[in-house]
Design a protein around this motif. Structure first.
Motif, mmCIF file in Angstrom:
data_model
loop_
_atom_site.group_PDB
_atom_site.id
_atom_site.type_symbol
_atom_site.label_atom_id
_atom_site.label_comp_id
_atom_site.label_asym_id
_atom_site.label_seq_id
_atom_site.Cartn_x
_atom_site.Cartn_y
_atom_site.Cartn_z
ATOM 1 N N ASN A 409 5.561 -10.590 -1.476
ATOM 2 C CA ASN A 409 4.358 -11.123 -0.825
ATOM 3 C C ASN A 409 3.986 -10.339 0.430
ATOM 4 O O ASN A 409 2.854 -10.447 0.915
ATOM 5 C CB ASN A 409 4.556 -12.599 -0.474
ATOM 6 C CG ASN A 409 4.684 -13.478 -1.709
ATOM 7 O OD1 ASN A 409 4.055 -13.193 -2.725
ATOM 8 N ND2 ASN A 409 5.497 -14.517 -1.627
ATOM 9 N N SER A 412 1.693 -4.301 0.954
ATOM 10 C CA SER A 412 0.272 -3.983 1.158
ATOM 11 C C SER A 412 -0.090 -2.772 0.313
ATOM 12 O O SER A 412 0.692 -1.815 0.216
ATOM 13 C CB SER A 412 -0.016 -3.707 2.640
ATOM 14 O OG SER A 412 0.767 -2.625 3.103
ATOM 15 N N GLU A 415 -6.931 -0.298 -2.190
ATOM 16 C CA GLU A 415 -7.800 -1.087 -3.071
ATOM 17 C C GLU A 415 -7.509 -0.795 -4.544
ATOM 18 O O GLU A 415 -7.452 -1.704 -5.379
ATOM 19 C CB GLU A 415 -9.258 -0.779 -2.754
ATOM 20 C CG GLU A 415 -10.246 -1.619 -3.566
ATOM 21 C CD GLU A 415 -11.684 -1.338 -3.181
ATOM 22 O OE1 GLU A 415 -12.574 -1.807 -3.912
ATOM 23 O OE2 GLU A 415 -11.916 -0.646 -2.171
ATOM 24 N N GLN A 417 -4.638 0.448 -5.819
ATOM 25 C CA GLN A 417 -3.304 -0.047 -6.162
ATOM 26 C C GLN A 417 -3.303 -1.558 -6.333
ATOM 27 O O GLN A 417 -2.615 -2.100 -7.204
ATOM 28 C CB GLN A 417 -2.302 0.361 -5.081
ATOM 29 C CG GLN A 417 -1.935 1.835 -5.071
ATOM 30 C CD GLN A 417 -0.980 2.170 -3.936
ATOM 31 O OE1 GLN A 417 -1.056 1.586 -2.854
ATOM 32 N NE2 GLN A 417 -0.085 3.119 -4.175
ATOM 33 N N ALA A 418 -4.085 -2.253 -5.492
ATOM 34 C CA ALA A 418 -4.144 -3.714 -5.563
ATOM 35 C C ALA A 418 -4.688 -4.179 -6.911
ATOM 36 O O ALA A 418 -4.223 -5.189 -7.471
ATOM 37 C CB ALA A 418 -5.005 -4.256 -4.426
ATOM 38 N N GLN A 419 -5.652 -3.456 -7.449
ATOM 39 C CA GLN A 419 -6.200 -3.817 -8.751
ATOM 40 C C GLN A 419 -5.138 -3.713 -9.839
ATOM 41 O O GLN A 419 -5.100 -4.532 -10.766
ATOM 42 C CB GLN A 419 -7.380 -2.908 -9.099
ATOM 43 C CG GLN A 419 -8.609 -3.131 -8.220
ATOM 44 C CD GLN A 419 -9.733 -2.155 -8.557
ATOM 45 O OE1 GLN A 419 -9.517 -1.163 -9.245
ATOM 46 N NE2 GLN A 419 -10.926 -2.448 -8.061
ATOM 47 N N ALA A 421 -1.710 -3.768 -9.270
ATOM 48 C CA ALA A 421 -0.509 -4.559 -8.972
ATOM 49 C C ALA A 421 -0.742 -6.058 -8.965
ATOM 50 O O ALA A 421 0.225 -6.821 -9.077
ATOM 51 C CB ALA A 421 0.060 -4.131 -7.618
ATOM 52 N N ASP A 422 -1.975 -6.487 -8.841
ATOM 53 C CA ASP A 422 -2.247 -7.916 -8.642
ATOM 54 C C ASP A 422 -1.661 -8.774 -9.761
ATOM 55 O O ASP A 422 -0.928 -9.729 -9.515
ATOM 56 C CB ASP A 422 -3.758 -8.137 -8.528
ATOM 57 C CG ASP A 422 -4.090 -9.597 -8.253
ATOM 58 O OD1 ASP A 422 -3.601 -10.125 -7.238
ATOM 59 O OD2 ASP A 422 -4.815 -10.209 -9.062
ATOM 60 N N SER A 423 -1.965 -8.449 -11.008
ATOM 61 C CA SER A 423 -1.493 -9.275 -12.122
ATOM 62 C C SER A 423 0.025 -9.183 -12.282
ATOM 63 O O SER A 423 0.676 -10.171 -12.652
ATOM 64 C CB SER A 423 -2.191 -8.848 -13.420
ATOM 65 O OG SER A 423 -1.932 -7.487 -13.693
ATOM 66 N N ILE A 425 2.284 -8.660 -9.838
ATOM 67 C CA ILE A 425 2.908 -9.445 -8.762
ATOM 68 C C ILE A 425 2.766 -10.937 -9.036
ATOM 69 O O ILE A 425 3.675 -11.728 -8.732
ATOM 70 C CB ILE A 425 2.287 -9.050 -7.407
ATOM 71 C CG1 ILE A 425 2.773 -7.648 -7.011
ATOM 72 C CG2 ILE A 425 2.636 -10.053 -6.326
ATOM 73 C CD1 ILE A 425 2.215 -7.141 -5.717
ATOM 74 N N ARG A 426 1.649 -11.326 -9.620
ATOM 75 C CA ARG A 426 1.452 -12.745 -9.941
ATOM 76 C C ARG A 426 2.518 -13.221 -10.926
ATOM 77 O O ARG A 426 3.088 -14.309 -10.778
ATOM 78 C CB ARG A 426 0.055 -12.950 -10.522
ATOM 79 C CG ARG A 426 -0.388 -14.416 -10.520
ATOM 80 C CD ARG A 426 -1.752 -14.601 -11.160
ATOM 81 N NE ARG A 426 -2.719 -13.650 -10.643
ATOM 82 C CZ ARG A 426 -3.395 -12.787 -11.389
ATOM 83 N NH1 ARG A 426 -3.195 -12.762 -12.694
ATOM 84 N NH2 ARG A 426 -4.271 -11.986 -10.853
ATOM 85 N N ASN A 429 5.969 -13.327 -9.092
ATOM 86 C CA ASN A 429 6.037 -14.486 -8.202
ATOM 87 C C ASN A 429 6.248 -15.771 -8.975
ATOM 88 O O ASN A 429 7.020 -16.649 -8.556
ATOM 89 C CB ASN A 429 4.747 -14.583 -7.380
ATOM 90 C CG ASN A 429 4.943 -14.058 -5.961
ATOM 91 O OD1 ASN A 429 6.028 -14.185 -5.396
ATOM 92 N ND2 ASN A 429 3.914 -13.469 -5.393
#
Length: 543
Positions: A409, A412, A415, A417-419, A421-423, A425-426, A429
């Motif tokens: 969590n 960082s 933009e 990488q976030a696209q 990694a988002d799914s 990491i979800r 978690n």
């Protein structure tokens, strides 16, 4: 019954006679999953992360958004341009032979007959398959069940002053054919002691994706398998992904350090120094004469260098061995180097074809130690040099479930990488939360599953079932609260309620309180009340 009746009459005769039930129809039976008290796999490759499949998501995360570093100098590495590749190749002396190859298959199973035909039609003449060179006109037959390495030979060049243009064209062609990868077999000329010309051969891998300009180290494709210790591409080559090594322990080869060699201080398979007719007696007498130590001195009083010679050998120096008293006597003088007790036992262990014999060696003479190459991380250095927030994948999985959630969590990303990694990491978690919900916050993902207690293994399987999200399933739980502290019972009950609310039926078997309940028929709160009442009654009885 449906399964049994689906078998042949021949097979059913071995199952015994079973009367048909006196019913016409039975329906409404849900598929059942039993989550019992048995421990998980004893396979040394199995960990909490692999059992719960969380490690698979971490592999994907590091492969997609991890930052690669050079494992030699520690600097970040980036893609290598064609100019940098040519610049490095042209630094070799003139007259160097180079075979430009495109590594089109790297560690994949198959026969690849169609690919060979396509390359032949495209004008290529040779391929290198598993280290051997073949003409494409040959009938190349491969075992489809074995992983292969195949490189197409694009060009063969002798380095000259005017060969830069041809070298560049060939490298560009190979990079295009092998998806930005290039292998060059370099044969460097030099003269030997007799003035004859010889060639020193080495192979270099170049990548337009990842390479270190200072050390010249290039990485191939960074894929999830690079982070798998169950795959040859990711596993540490020394320990094969186990993280530990079994080695012969010198201390276990000594029966009693207070005894002398003449009294039997050292006795292992093949070496009985105190037996006058044994093969080892001739060696130990020759060693004592050559290096000046007494066979009557207690073993622990011998100098360290002498003990090292006895255990690990004398470095290849040949000694005259007296074999006249041995049952293996020789007619003439016999000279031999001393191999050492430890290398001898290790050689016998490796050469043995009997699992029982190997188990006996392991029990008597061997101990487990952390792999010195990977320090127990199980992965090769290339895998461990790819990092997230200055942590490699082994360091992340060594954290507890609670600390692992905090780490994930706190990451960082850019933009882009976030696209990506988002799914991922979800999912990580969610699964870490399931482990925490069943009271396993203290668990590390790198912990071997063979070390889990029955209760821990059961709750891990329970958390995995929550993550699967199945509906209409009957879960049968055999004492899920076993080993839990009282403060964690509430977490467990909340987890069971999640399974019930997801549309599942639960049959809870708790032999401590003799509760048998199907939660769709008996309300969950009633079960909790019965449990609490029994706990109170038990305490009163004890008082």
């Amino acid at each position: 019954r449906r399964y049994i009746e689906s078998l042949s009459s021949y097979a059913r005769q071995f199952l015994g006679g079973v009367d048909k039930p006196d019913v016409d129809v039975i329906d409404g039976l849900s598929p059942a999953i039993a989550i019992d008290q048995k421990s998980t796999s004893n396979n040394p490759r199995s960990t909490v992360g692999t059992v719960t499949e969380i490690y698979d998501y971490f592999r994907l995360l590091f492969a997609r958004v991890g930052d690669p570093f050079c494992y030699k100098c520690g600097k970040p590495i980036k893609s290598q341009s064609i100019d940098q590749i040519i610049g490095k190749l042209t630094k070799y002396p003139l007259g160097t032979r180079m075979i430009i190859m495109a590594p089109v298959v790297r560690g994949r199973k198959g026969e690849f007959s169609k690919q060979f035909e396509d390359y032949r039609k495209s004008g290529y003449v040779r391929v290198k398959v598993d280290g051997s060179m073949y003409e494409l006109e040959e009938d190349i037959t491969l075992d489809k069940n074995i992983k292969h390495e195949i490189s197409v030979v694009v060009d063969r060049i002798v380095l000259k002053e005017d060969s830069v243009s041809r070298l560049t064209d060939s490298c560009e062609q190979a990079l295009k054919l092998a998806d930005d990868l290039l292998t060059v077999e370099v044969q460097i000329p030099h003269e030997n002691e007799n003035g004859e010309r010889e060639f020193e051969t080495k192979e270099e891998l170049f990548s337009q994706k990842l390479s270190c300009p200072d050390c010249g180290i290039s990485y191939g494709e960074v894929s999830p398998r690079l982070f798998s210790f169950n795959n040859p591409y990711g596993a540490c080559p020394e320990c094969a992904g186990i993280g530990v090594l079994r080695n012969v322990d010198p201390e276990l080869c000594v029966t009693d350090p207070k005894l002398s060699l003449n009294e039997g201080a050292v006795r292992t398979v093949g070496w009985n120094f105190d037996d006058p007719k044994s093969w080892g007696r001739g060696f130990i007498v020759a060693l004592s004469e050559r290096y000046g130590f007494s066979l009557d001195t207690p073993y622990y009083k011998l100098p360290q260098n002498i003990r090292d010679i006895i255990m690990f050998g004398n470095g290849g120096e040949k000694l005259k061995i007296d074999t006249t008293n041995s049952i293996y006597s020789r007619d003439k003088d016999y000279y031999s180097a001393w191999e050492g007790v430890v290398p001898s036992v290790m050689r016998r262990y490796r050469e043995s074809g009997s699992e029982d014999t190997k188990a006996n060696y392991e029990q008597q003479y061997m101990s487990v130690c952390v792999c010195p190459s990977c320090n127990g991380a199980r992965l090769k250095k290339e895998s461990l040099s790819i990092r997230l927030a200055n942590h490699n994948i082994s360091e992340v999985t060594d954290k507890s479930v609670k600390d692992c959630r905090d780490f994930i969590n706190g990451l960082s990303f850019t933009e882009r990488q976030a696209q990506i990694a988002d799914s991922i990491i979800r999912e990580i978690n969610a699964r870490l939360s399931f482990l925490a919900d069943v009271g396993l916050e203290y668990m590390t993902l790198s912990r071997p599953s063979a070390t889990l207690s029955g209760g821990e293994a059961q709750r891990i399987r329970l958390a995995t079932q929550i993550g699967s999200g199945l509906k209409g399933v009957l879960y049968i739980l055999d004492e899920p609260s076993i080993g839990l502290h009282q403060r964690d019972n509430a977490k467990l009950l909340a987890t069971l309620k999640k399974l019930k609310n997801a549309g599942g039926d639960l049959l809870l078997i708790n032999l401590n309180t003799y509760i048998y309940g199907i939660f769709q028929l008996i309300h969950l709160q009633d079960i909790i009340d019965i449990y609490n009442d029994f706990e109170e009654a038990s305490q009163n009885f004890k008082d």
